[in-house]
Motif scaffolding. Sequence first.
Motif, PDB file in Angstrom:
ATOM      1  N   ASP B 261      33.934  87.077  63.797  1.00 43.74           N
ATOM      2  CA  ASP B 261      32.562  86.590  63.757  1.00 43.74           C
ATOM      3  C   ASP B 261      31.711  87.573  64.559  1.00 43.74           C
ATOM      4  OD1 ASP B 261      30.180  85.293  63.963  1.00 43.74           O
ATOM      5  OD2 ASP B 261      30.916  83.696  65.270  1.00 43.74           O
ATOM      6  N   LEU B 262      31.280  88.657  63.895  1.00 42.28           N
ATOM      7  CA  LEU B 262      30.613  89.737  64.616  1.00 42.28           C
ATOM      8  C   LEU B 262      29.320  89.297  65.280  1.00 42.28           C
ATOM      9  CD1 LEU B 262      31.194  92.770  62.265  1.00 42.28           C
ATOM     10  CD2 LEU B 262      32.506  92.005  64.233  1.00 42.28           C
ATOM     11  N   GLY B 263      28.488  88.581  64.533  1.00 41.08           N
ATOM     12  CA  GLY B 263      27.204  88.142  65.081  1.00 41.08           C
ATOM     13  C   GLY B 263      27.397  87.257  66.296  1.00 41.08           C
ATOM     14  N   GLY B 264      28.305  86.295  66.170  1.00 42.65           N
ATOM     15  CA  GLY B 264      28.548  85.370  67.276  1.00 42.65           C
ATOM     16  C   GLY B 264      29.080  86.097  68.496  1.00 42.65           C
ATOM     17  N   SER B 265      30.013  87.019  68.261  1.00 40.89           N
ATOM     18  CA  SER B 265      30.578  87.790  69.363  1.00 40.89           C
ATOM     19  C   SER B 265      29.500  88.638  70.035  1.00 40.89           C
ATOM     20  CB  SER B 265      31.706  88.668  68.840  1.00 40.89           C
ATOM     21  OG  SER B 265      32.182  89.511  69.840  1.00 40.89           O
ATOM     22  N   ALA B 266      28.638  89.240  69.216  1.00 43.79           N
ATOM     23  CA  ALA B 266      27.574  90.084  69.770  1.00 43.79           C
ATOM     24  C   ALA B 266      26.601  89.247  70.594  1.00 43.79           C
ATOM     25  CB  ALA B 266      26.841  90.818  68.655  1.00 43.79           C
ATOM     26  N   ALA B 267      26.274  88.048  70.094  1.00 46.82           N
ATOM     27  CA  ALA B 267      25.373  87.179  70.848  1.00 46.82           C
ATOM     28  C   ALA B 267      25.986  86.843  72.201  1.00 46.82           C
ATOM     29  CB  ALA B 267      25.083  85.907  70.058  1.00 46.82           C
ATOM     30  N   GLN B 268      27.301  86.600  72.209  1.00 49.87           N
ATOM     31  CA  GLN B 268      27.975  86.320  73.479  1.00 49.87           C
ATOM     32  C   GLN B 268      27.944  87.536  74.397  1.00 49.87           C
ATOM     33  OE1 GLN B 268      31.860  84.488  73.077  1.00 49.87           O
ATOM     34  NE2 GLN B 268      31.270  83.721  71.087  1.00 49.87           N
ATOM     35  N   SER B 269      28.105  88.728  73.799  1.00 48.26           N
ATOM     36  CA  SER B 269      28.021  89.955  74.602  1.00 48.26           C
ATOM     37  C   SER B 269      26.672  90.055  75.287  1.00 48.26           C
ATOM     38  CB  SER B 269      28.213  91.190  73.724  1.00 48.26           C
ATOM     39  OG  SER B 269      29.545  91.339  73.372  1.00 48.26           O
ATOM     40  N   VAL B 270      25.613  89.748  74.510  1.00 45.35           N
ATOM     41  CA  VAL B 270      24.272  89.850  75.078  1.00 45.35           C
ATOM     42  C   VAL B 270      24.121  88.879  76.248  1.00 45.35           C
ATOM     43  CG1 VAL B 270      21.824  89.476  74.607  1.00 45.35           C
ATOM     44  CG2 VAL B 270      23.237  90.692  72.960  1.00 45.35           C
ATOM     45  N   MET B 271      24.627  87.665  76.080  1.00 44.60           N
ATOM     46  CA  MET B 271      24.553  86.687  77.168  1.00 44.60           C
ATOM     47  C   MET B 271      25.270  87.209  78.415  1.00 44.60           C
ATOM     48  SD  MET B 271      22.762  84.322  75.947  1.00 44.60           S
ATOM     49  CE  MET B 271      22.896  83.257  77.371  1.00 44.60           C
ATOM     50  N   LEU B 272      26.438  87.814  78.190  1.00 45.15           N
ATOM     51  CA  LEU B 272      27.202  88.332  79.328  1.00 45.15           C
ATOM     52  C   LEU B 272      26.477  89.488  80.008  1.00 45.15           C
ATOM     53  CD1 LEU B 272      30.897  88.213  78.145  1.00 45.15           C
ATOM     54  CD2 LEU B 272      29.824  86.880  79.928  1.00 45.15           C
ATOM     55  N   MET B 273      25.836  90.347  79.196  1.00 46.71           N
ATOM     56  CA  MET B 273      25.099  91.457  79.791  1.00 46.71           C
ATOM     57  C   MET B 273      23.986  90.923  80.684  1.00 46.71           C
ATOM     58  SD  MET B 273      24.600  94.338  76.923  1.00 46.71           S
ATOM     59  CE  MET B 273      25.589  94.224  75.473  1.00 46.71           C
ATOM     60  N   LEU B 274      23.295  89.887  80.218  1.00 48.37           N
ATOM     61  CA  LEU B 274      22.249  89.284  81.043  1.00 48.37           C
ATOM     62  C   LEU B 274      22.844  88.789  82.360  1.00 48.37           C
ATOM     63  CD1 LEU B 274      20.189  87.265  78.407  1.00 48.37           C
ATOM     64  CD2 LEU B 274      19.534  89.354  79.611  1.00 48.37           C
ATOM     65  N   LEU B 275      24.007  88.165  82.242  1.00 48.71           N
ATOM     66  CA  LEU B 275      24.664  87.623  83.432  1.00 48.71           C
ATOM     67  C   LEU B 275      25.034  88.738  84.418  1.00 48.71           C
ATOM     68  CD1 LEU B 275      25.729  84.937  84.542  1.00 48.71           C
ATOM     69  CD2 LEU B 275      27.932  85.550  83.601  1.00 48.71           C
ATOM     70  N   VAL B 276      25.616  89.830  83.890  1.00 47.49           N
ATOM     71  CA  VAL B 276      25.963  90.951  84.771  1.00 47.49           C
ATOM     72  C   VAL B 276      24.706  91.488  85.429  1.00 47.49           C
ATOM     73  CG1 VAL B 276      27.138  93.160  84.963  1.00 47.49           C
ATOM     74  CG2 VAL B 276      27.819  91.576  83.212  1.00 47.49           C
ATOM     75  N   GLY B 277      23.621  91.564  84.641  1.00 47.32           N
ATOM     76  CA  GLY B 277      22.359  92.046  85.201  1.00 47.32           C
ATOM     77  C   GLY B 277      21.946  91.223  86.400  1.00 47.32           C
ATOM     78  N   LEU B 279      23.806  89.271  88.309  1.00 43.96           N
ATOM     79  CA  LEU B 279      24.743  89.443  89.423  1.00 43.96           C
ATOM     80  C   LEU B 279      24.528  90.782  90.128  1.00 43.96           C
ATOM     81  CD1 LEU B 279      27.966  87.913  87.880  1.00 43.96           C
ATOM     82  CD2 LEU B 279      26.713  87.055  89.845  1.00 43.96           C
ATOM     83  N   THR B 280      24.229  91.829  89.328  1.00 45.11           N
ATOM     84  CA  THR B 280      23.996  93.139  89.933  1.00 45.11           C
ATOM     85  C   THR B 280      22.764  93.106  90.825  1.00 45.11           C
ATOM     86  OG1 THR B 280      24.852  94.070  87.896  1.00 45.11           O
ATOM     87  CG2 THR B 280      23.846  95.594  89.426  1.00 45.11           C
ATOM     88  N   VAL B 281      21.698  92.443  90.337  1.00 44.58           N
ATOM     89  CA  VAL B 281      20.482  92.348  91.144  1.00 44.58           C
ATOM     90  C   VAL B 281      20.771  91.616  92.453  1.00 44.58           C
ATOM     91  CG1 VAL B 281      18.197  91.306  91.253  1.00 44.58           C
ATOM     92  CG2 VAL B 281      18.906  92.529  89.203  1.00 44.58           C
ATOM     93  N   VAL B 282      21.520  90.510  92.361  1.00 36.00           N
ATOM     94  CA  VAL B 282      21.872  89.749  93.568  1.00 36.00           C
ATOM     95  C   VAL B 282      22.601  90.650  94.555  1.00 36.00           C
ATOM     96  CG1 VAL B 282      23.312  87.888  94.462  1.00 36.00           C
ATOM     97  CG2 VAL B 282      21.945  87.521  92.418  1.00 36.00           C
ATOM     98  N   GLN B 283      23.551  91.414  94.018  1.00 36.04           N
ATOM     99  CA  GLN B 283      24.339  92.303  94.864  1.00 36.04           C
ATOM    100  C   GLN B 283      23.449  93.337  95.558  1.00 36.04           C
ATOM    101  OE1 GLN B 283      27.547  93.531  92.440  1.00 36.04           O
ATOM    102  NE2 GLN B 283      28.851  94.133  94.134  1.00 36.04           N
ATOM    103  N   PHE B 284      22.493  93.885  94.793  1.00 36.09           N
ATOM    104  CA  PHE B 284      21.661  94.917  95.381  1.00 36.09           C
ATOM    105  C   PHE B 284      20.659  94.354  96.376  1.00 36.09           C
ATOM    106  CE2 PHE B 284      23.702  97.758  92.713  1.00 36.09           C
ATOM    107  CZ  PHE B 284      23.434  99.013  93.202  1.00 36.09           C
ATOM    108  N   ARG B 285      20.171  93.158  96.104  1.00 31.16           N
ATOM    109  CA  ARG B 285      19.290  92.494  97.078  1.00 31.16           C
ATOM    110  C   ARG B 285      20.020  92.354  98.395  1.00 31.16           C
ATOM    111  NH1 ARG B 285      14.820  89.757  95.024  1.00 31.16           N
ATOM    112  NH2 ARG B 285      14.456  88.861  97.069  1.00 31.16           N
ATOM    113  N   TYR B 286      21.286  91.978  98.285  1.00 32.08           N
ATOM    114  CA  TYR B 286      22.089  91.805  99.490  1.00 32.08           C
ATOM    115  C   TYR B 286      22.214  93.133 100.233  1.00 32.08           C
ATOM    116  CZ  TYR B 286      26.326  92.262 102.139  1.00 32.08           C
ATOM    117  OH  TYR B 286      27.227  92.601 103.102  1.00 32.08           O
TER     118      TYR B 286
END
Lengths: 282, 293
Positions: B261-277, B279-286
Amino acid sequence: MVENRFGLRLLSHAVLWLGVLLVALPLWVAFVASTQAEGDLVSGTLSLWPGDHFLDNYRAVLFGAADVSVNVSVARMLLNSLIMALGIAIGKITISLLAAYAIVFFRFRARMLSFWLIFITLMLPVEVRIMPTFEVVANLNLLNSYVGLTLPLIASATATFLFRQFFMTIPGELLEAARVDGAGPIRFLFDILLPLSRTNLAALFVIMFIYGWNQYLWPLLVTTDDHYYTVVMSVQRMLAVGDADVTWHRVMPATVLAMLPPVLVVVLMQRLFVKGLIETEK
Amino acid sequence: MHPIPVFRHRWLPWALLAPQLMVTLVFFVWPALEAIYQAFLVQDPFGMSSRFVWFDNFIQLFEDPKYFESLVSTLVFSAGVTVLSMGLSLLLAVMADGVVRGASVYKMLLVWPYAVAPAIAGILWMFMFDPTIGIVAYALEQIGYHWNHRVNGDEAMLLVVIAAAWKQISYNFLFFLAGLQAIPRSLIEAAAIDGARPFKRFWTIVFPLLSPTSFFLLVVNIVYAFFDTFGIIHAVTHGGPGTSTTTLVYKVYHDGFIGLDLGGSAAQSVMLMLLVGVLTVVQFRYIERKVQY
């Protein structure tokens, strides 16, 4: 002064030893299992002492085909893992060092843009963009090749940052002096900057080697030819036998061999390892 | 920016940057854009045609109870790994900080699991808990508990949590120990003179002063549990039994490569990228905050 009570000290040591044993237990059990005869690993309880099949089991997986499901020897897999780990570690360090050098010691247009572009890679671990990255690599015809195993993993924001931080602590007088003496940018990099970065390079190498060796998902995707299997991912392949019994007397020696090299690196180069670990997280 | 004098050269900086930029563009930026693009497409099962569907993939994702279940599994898994490994490492680090002799020996004996690949860590623990020949399963049997993580979802979750936490102890231990050793002895001595016992000293002085380290490790451990544990899940449980150990990252892989399910998998990837973003901001704020100390 802080009291120095015997009881408290004894308790500390006891807790620490318990921790050490707990941490080491899985390794011990795996080692014990890797020395047992085939029949002893099918049923009943495992003995806690090594059996007498150490040489037989290890020789069998190292030089023969590892298993019915994986038709290549563990020696070959170790070689593949070594190539991948070295490729990733050396590749990452080289391109990050050059990029950081350009960003710190030159002024040019789009300097900050390049910096941010590299920074973005921090946010994109392989795991979250598996499908499209796989497609790119497939389109470039890099499946089942060492280049395909290493190249997509060598961009590193972490290493670039680390070198950038380090280069920024280099006193400006050093560069001035080099320039007065007629050294150009390339000369400065090789004769002054590299020798100064030696410990950083080594520390980073240790971390990146472990990172490279332990790659799992990526080799699982890009290799379908047994001859490019890396040892970490192969152990899982050896376990995936469907309804048949798992051949533990083969899987366990392979498991022990798969973790031996990186563990040895950490134990033998502990000072560099700790330095690298703490610096890459700064 | 900084006072370092610089070289001037027309093309050399570009030549130096080229390899890093090329790799980043080809293997990071391009696939990421591709993922975003695919997240808005629906492909027919044979991959022959695709059609632009706006946010349908995301809507489907949010309406899918499986995705919600997977999110819950991920949260349970991350919480378990973080609490277990940080708790044990803090205990060990406090003890190691207290002993006068042998701290470096303990350090050496505790750090090596860092070098073990997540998948291998998973296999080590899976072997110990193997229902037929594992020694832990055997020990549990002796006290009347029948362990079988291949059937019981909660047991499978516990197993992957233990394996993931085990591997992370070494990392947390090193950072906790460094944090503890940075606390000025004089503070602890002053408290001891005022009559505070060891336990009280820990909670009122050491633990608060350790909070920057703890917060940093909290973020690192969450990132680890979310993204670096694919190997453990894949090697030990394959997300099962059922979907009880299907974390978000495993689901991206499963839906993409096995479910196709390429579309579904890609949508999940996008969600994860947002999440990493995030978390990265939190880390850098720290990190910025740490710099201001």
